[in-house]
Design a protein around this motif. Structure first.
Motif, PDB file in Angstrom:
ATOM      1  N   ARG A  32     -15.849 -39.810 -18.297  1.00  0.00           N
ATOM      2  CA  ARG A  32     -16.042 -39.639 -19.741  1.00  0.00           C
ATOM      3  C   ARG A  32     -16.196 -38.157 -20.055  1.00  0.00           C
ATOM      4  O   ARG A  32     -17.160 -37.513 -19.628  1.00  0.00           O
ATOM      5  CB  ARG A  32     -17.278 -40.393 -20.225  1.00  0.00           C
ATOM      6  CG  ARG A  32     -17.465 -40.306 -21.757  1.00  0.00           C
ATOM      7  CD  ARG A  32     -18.777 -40.948 -22.211  1.00  0.00           C
ATOM      8  NE  ARG A  32     -18.858 -42.341 -21.851  1.00  0.00           N
ATOM      9  CZ  ARG A  32     -18.301 -43.333 -22.553  1.00  0.00           C
ATOM     10  NH1 ARG A  32     -17.612 -43.057 -23.654  1.00  0.00           N
ATOM     11  NH2 ARG A  32     -18.434 -44.575 -22.152  1.00  0.00           N
ATOM     12  N   ALA A  78     -16.541 -37.307 -25.889  1.00  0.00           N
ATOM     13  CA  ALA A  78     -15.386 -38.170 -26.144  1.00  0.00           C
ATOM     14  C   ALA A  78     -15.842 -39.579 -26.516  1.00  0.00           C
ATOM     15  O   ALA A  78     -16.830 -40.082 -25.966  1.00  0.00           O
ATOM     16  CB  ALA A  78     -14.484 -38.233 -24.921  1.00  0.00           C
ATOM     17  N   THR A  88      -8.505 -39.339 -24.313  1.00  0.00           N
ATOM     18  CA  THR A  88      -9.882 -39.459 -23.806  1.00  0.00           C
ATOM     19  C   THR A  88     -10.589 -38.115 -23.702  1.00  0.00           C
ATOM     20  O   THR A  88     -11.733 -38.071 -23.274  1.00  0.00           O
ATOM     21  CB  THR A  88      -9.876 -40.098 -22.406  1.00  0.00           C
ATOM     22  OG1 THR A  88      -9.154 -39.252 -21.509  1.00  0.00           O
ATOM     23  CG2 THR A  88      -9.238 -41.483 -22.439  1.00  0.00           C
ATOM     24  N   GLY A  89      -9.919 -37.041 -24.063  1.00  0.00           N
ATOM     25  CA  GLY A  89     -10.493 -35.715 -23.869  1.00  0.00           C
ATOM     26  C   GLY A  89     -10.326 -35.195 -22.453  1.00  0.00           C
ATOM     27  O   GLY A  89     -10.757 -34.093 -22.141  1.00  0.00           O
ATOM     28  N   TYR A 142     -11.054 -31.553 -16.710  1.00  0.00           N
ATOM     29  CA  TYR A 142     -11.720 -31.278 -17.974  1.00  0.00           C
ATOM     30  C   TYR A 142     -12.163 -29.820 -17.897  1.00  0.00           C
ATOM     31  O   TYR A 142     -12.983 -29.458 -17.041  1.00  0.00           O
ATOM     32  CB  TYR A 142     -12.927 -32.191 -18.196  1.00  0.00           C
ATOM     33  CG  TYR A 142     -13.697 -31.846 -19.453  1.00  0.00           C
ATOM     34  CD1 TYR A 142     -13.233 -32.252 -20.698  1.00  0.00           C
ATOM     35  CD2 TYR A 142     -14.867 -31.087 -19.384  1.00  0.00           C
ATOM     36  CE1 TYR A 142     -13.919 -31.912 -21.855  1.00  0.00           C
ATOM     37  CE2 TYR A 142     -15.569 -30.757 -20.534  1.00  0.00           C
ATOM     38  CZ  TYR A 142     -15.088 -31.166 -21.770  1.00  0.00           C
ATOM     39  OH  TYR A 142     -15.757 -30.820 -22.917  1.00  0.00           O
TER      40      TYR A 142
END
Length: 266
Positions: free
Chosen positions: A42, A46, A123-124, A146
């Motif tokens: 995650r 998000a 989802t970022g 990320y």
């Protein structure tokens, strides 16, 4: 002499990104190690997370995964039941969240995954499909990033401890060696395996596996030259240090090795 490997193929990861959570299924065993690793990813802030490999159809485990929601979609590294059996129920618990896999038989609510480098968004996280057949024909990995942080989710292509089987005839050793060469490019990037602990360096683990597989091939070739004619005879010679209860799995890999060497099998 190459012996049976039970240790991690690379240094263990001392930390993982804050956006990575491990939920391990309660299905330990000789082939699953401590159990199937279900990974929840995650991105900070998000609205939706991503789940990789739901694991078995264990209601408590799937409820724990669903409780980490909301989940945008579920990814499958390969179709073995210890990774996929819980997927239909998890999709149901998540209100019909798509399950995306290479094999249409394990795909729910979306098209099958196709094409190395395919990017999955929303989802970022940056998620790239890495085509890694060999353990099974449908095996894939996922490189996820990320910001400046990256991980590679390796399914059963690279495990956190020991080595994996090439599940002949679906698995193919030539493909597996090519896949390991592909993963060796990810030097210094943590590997999140389907079983066992997370590793600090996917590339180093792939290099270790390549060296081990090539040494095993030399042993199999020597066993054949010495008169071994069947996969079972090769296993008894080359895998003599492996617990006999696992010889059936070793025979999968030996059949793949013999095929790779061009040895006709009865």
């Amino acid at each position: 002499m190459t012996g049976h490997v039970t240790a991690p193929p690379a240094a263990l990861a001392d930390r993982l990104p804050d956006w990575v959570t491990l939920l391990r299924a309660p299905n330990p065993g000789p082939m699953t190690l401590e159990g199937t690793n279900t990974w929840v990813l995650r991105a900070p802030g998000a609205p939706h997370a991503v789940v990789v490999d739901p694991g078995p159809a264990d209601e408590a485990h799937l409820a724990a995964v669903a409780a980490s929601g909301p989940i945008g979609f579920v990814l499958i590294t390969h179709g073995h039941p210890d990774h996929t059996e819980g997927a239909p129920r998890l999709s149901e618990l998540l209100g019909g969240a798509p399950v995306l896999a290479v094999d249409p038989a394990h795909t729910i609510g979306g098209p099958p995954l196709t094409g190395a480098g395919t990017q999955l968004g929303g989802t970022g996280l940056d998620i790239d499909l890495v085509d890694t057949p060999g353990h099974t024909a449908d095996s894939v990995c996922f490189r996820v990033s990320y910001g400046t942080e990256q991980v590679v989710l390796t399914g059963d292509t690279i495990l956190g401890r020991g080595t994996t089987v090439v599940a002949h005839p679906d698995g193919h050793l030539g493909d597996y060696l090519t896949s390991l060469e592909r993963l060796s490019a990810y030097q210094g990037i943590p590997a999140l395996p389907g079983h066992g602990p997370a590793l600090a360096d996917c590339g180093a683990a792939a290099d270790f596996y390549l060296a081990h597989r090539r040494a095993r091939l030399d042993q199999v070739r020597a066993a054949v030259d010495a008169g071994a004619r069947t996969a079972a005879e090769v296993v008894a010679t080359v895998y003599a240090d492996v617990d006999r209860s696992l010889w059936w799995a070793a025979e999968w890999s030996v059949r793949a090795q013999l095929e790779h060497l061009g040895v006709e099998q009865p």
